[in-house]
Scaffold this motif. Structure first.
Motif, PDB file in Angstrom:
ATOM      1  N   LEU A  44      48.667  64.012  21.408  1.00 30.41           N
ATOM      2  CA  LEU A  44      47.827  62.796  21.507  1.00 30.41           C
ATOM      3  C   LEU A  44      46.564  63.080  21.971  1.00 30.41           C
ATOM      4  N   PRO A  45      45.446  62.686  21.290  1.00 33.84           N
ATOM      5  CA  PRO A  45      44.137  63.083  21.935  1.00 33.84           C
ATOM      6  C   PRO A  45      43.749  62.184  22.819  1.00 33.84           C
ATOM      7  N   GLN A  46      42.904  62.241  23.729  1.00 31.85           N
ATOM      8  CA  GLN A  46      42.575  61.362  24.745  1.00 31.85           C
ATOM      9  C   GLN A  46      41.203  61.520  25.394  1.00 31.85           C
ATOM     10  N   GLU A  47      40.504  60.460  25.665  1.00 35.70           N
ATOM     11  CA  GLU A  47      39.253  60.922  26.522  1.00 35.70           C
ATOM     12  C   GLU A  47      39.141  60.120  27.821  1.00 35.70           C
ATOM     13  N   SER A  48      38.719  60.710  28.861  1.00 34.98           N
ATOM     14  CA  SER A  48      38.734  60.081  30.033  1.00 34.98           C
ATOM     15  C   SER A  48      37.473  60.071  30.927  1.00 34.98           C
ATOM     16  N   LEU A  49      37.150  59.263  31.726  1.00 38.16           N
ATOM     17  CA  LEU A  49      35.648  59.213  32.390  1.00 38.16           C
ATOM     18  C   LEU A  49      36.058  58.739  33.674  1.00 38.16           C
ATOM     19  N   THR A  50      35.518  59.435  34.630  1.00 36.79           N
ATOM     20  CA  THR A  50      35.715  59.179  36.113  1.00 36.79           C
ATOM     21  C   THR A  50      34.194  59.376  36.719  1.00 36.79           C
ATOM     22  N   ARG A  51      34.002  58.335  37.543  1.00 34.85           N
ATOM     23  CA  ARG A  51      32.620  58.220  38.264  1.00 34.85           C
ATOM     24  C   ARG A  51      32.940  57.744  39.658  1.00 34.85           C
ATOM     25  N   TRP A  52      32.088  58.285  40.529  1.00 37.12           N
ATOM     26  CA  TRP A  52      32.023  57.871  41.948  1.00 37.12           C
ATOM     27  C   TRP A  52      30.742  57.666  42.286  1.00 37.12           C
ATOM     28  N   ASN A  53      30.737  56.458  43.189  1.00 39.58           N
ATOM     29  CA  ASN A  53      29.192  55.900  43.617  1.00 39.58           C
ATOM     30  C   ASN A  53      28.929  56.545  44.948  1.00 39.58           C
ATOM     31  N   ALA A  54      27.752  56.245  45.440  1.00 41.70           N
ATOM     32  CA  ALA A  54      27.438  56.606  46.979  1.00 41.70           C
ATOM     33  C   ALA A  54      28.235  56.121  47.674  1.00 41.70           C
TER      34      ALA A  54
END
Length: 326
Positions: free
Chosen positions: A137-147
């Protein structure tokens, strides 16, 4: 047994809610290690199963949630199986690892930017069961953190008919594009700052210090090359390294005995990189693809080197694959 456990909890001065030893569900590596504690008569099977990637262990859970991806037509796209491995082409134009390390160190001296918490990756993980065909199963993930410590996580199962095509557009806020099934869409309040993740402390400078830091979360990363590669891949799923950490990672990889040049590789995102192979003692084979200009890790792919009829896995099958988009 309950009384004894209660007494131990009361005697333990470490908080159960904070710190790296806080109470929480087992991660993929812990689940894998747990399954590596069979009786002695299953020893030979254990050796063969050790080569399965950490992501493959987590894939079984994800596959239970979503084995199809909505497509543009009337019928859904079935999860992909047996993706072809990346192909490396050796030539005289290949860039040696030592030269890539030197370039990375020079960049670190000129642009000593810090690492940033967060990542944008695509991954393939093989789900297996005895007597059944494996499914990827191909997947894509995006994790972002702010100040302020707030953040977000978006995980999307990508359309297996279009491997390598990004489905997440980075931005405030991130959003899905093209075909995909959202598996997770989480938002974290201010003050979290990655405390819910592994590697929640800022990475140190220096190759040896980084090795010790990785070994805290991946025991064996300071001794075993396969564990070190696994630790680097896990670390890069949490952090986007700055030039200094990038140079430190390359220094650690360059010290792996048995890491051999493979040649030029075009990855599933269409990027050209320099490939290096390492075969583990237990039958797994890693292909690490680096950007020859700045030393960024573009891809890590793991394949098997021998057949396993019980799980219908053949030599050369891709067990796991990770591509770092940013």
């Amino acid at each position: 047994m309950t009384d004894e456990l209660d007494l131990l909890h009361e005697a333990d001065p470490v908080s159960a809610d904070t710190g790296r030893w806080r109470d929480r569900p087992l991660d993929a590596r812990a689940e894998l290690l747990l399954r590596q504690l069979p009786s002695r008569d299953r020893g030979r099977r254990t050796v063969r199963r050790v080569v399965w990637s950490l992501e493959a262990a987590a894939a079984a859970t994800i596959l239970a949630l979503a084995l199809t991806v909505p497509g543009t037509g009337s019928s859904p796209a079935v999860a992909a199986s047996r993706p072809l491995p990346l192909v490396a082409h050796a030539s005289r134009a290949d860039v040696p690892l030592a030269a890539i390390v030197r370039r990375a160190r020079a960049a670190a001296e000129e642009f000593p930017a810090k690492s940033e918490r967060g990542s944008h990756i695509q991954s393939w993980s093989l789900g297996m069961a005895s007597g059944k065909d494996p499914v990827t199963l191909p997947q894509e993930s995006l994790t972002r953190w702010n100040a302020d410590g707030s953040g977000s996580l978006l995980v999307v199962a990508t359309d297996p008919r279009h491997p390598g095509r990004p489905v997440i557009e980075d931005g405030p806020p991130p959003r899905t594009v093209n075909d995909g099934k959202v598996l997770r869409n989480e938002h974290y309040p201010a003050g979290i700052g990655g405390a819910n993740e592994n590697y929640f402390e800022d990475p140190p400078s220096g190759a040896q210090a980084l090795r010790e830091y990785l070994a805290v979360w991946t025991p064996g990363a300071d001794r075993d090359p396969a564990d070190l590669i696994s630790a680097v891949r896990s670390f890069l799923s949490v952090w986007t390294p700055g030039p200094r950490q990038r140079a430190d990672i390359l220094t650690l990889l360059s010290g792996i005995e048995g890491l051999r040049p493979a040649g030029k590789v075009t990855d599933r995102l269409g990027r050209e990189g320099q490939g290096f192979r390492f075969t583990t003692a237990l039958g797994g084979r890693y292909l690490i693809v680096l950007d020859p200009d700045d030393g960024r890790v573009l891809d890590v792919e793991e394949t098997v080197t021998r057949d396993d009829p019980e799980y219908r896995v053949k030599a050369g099958d891709v067990m796991s694959y990770t591509a770092w988009i940013s």
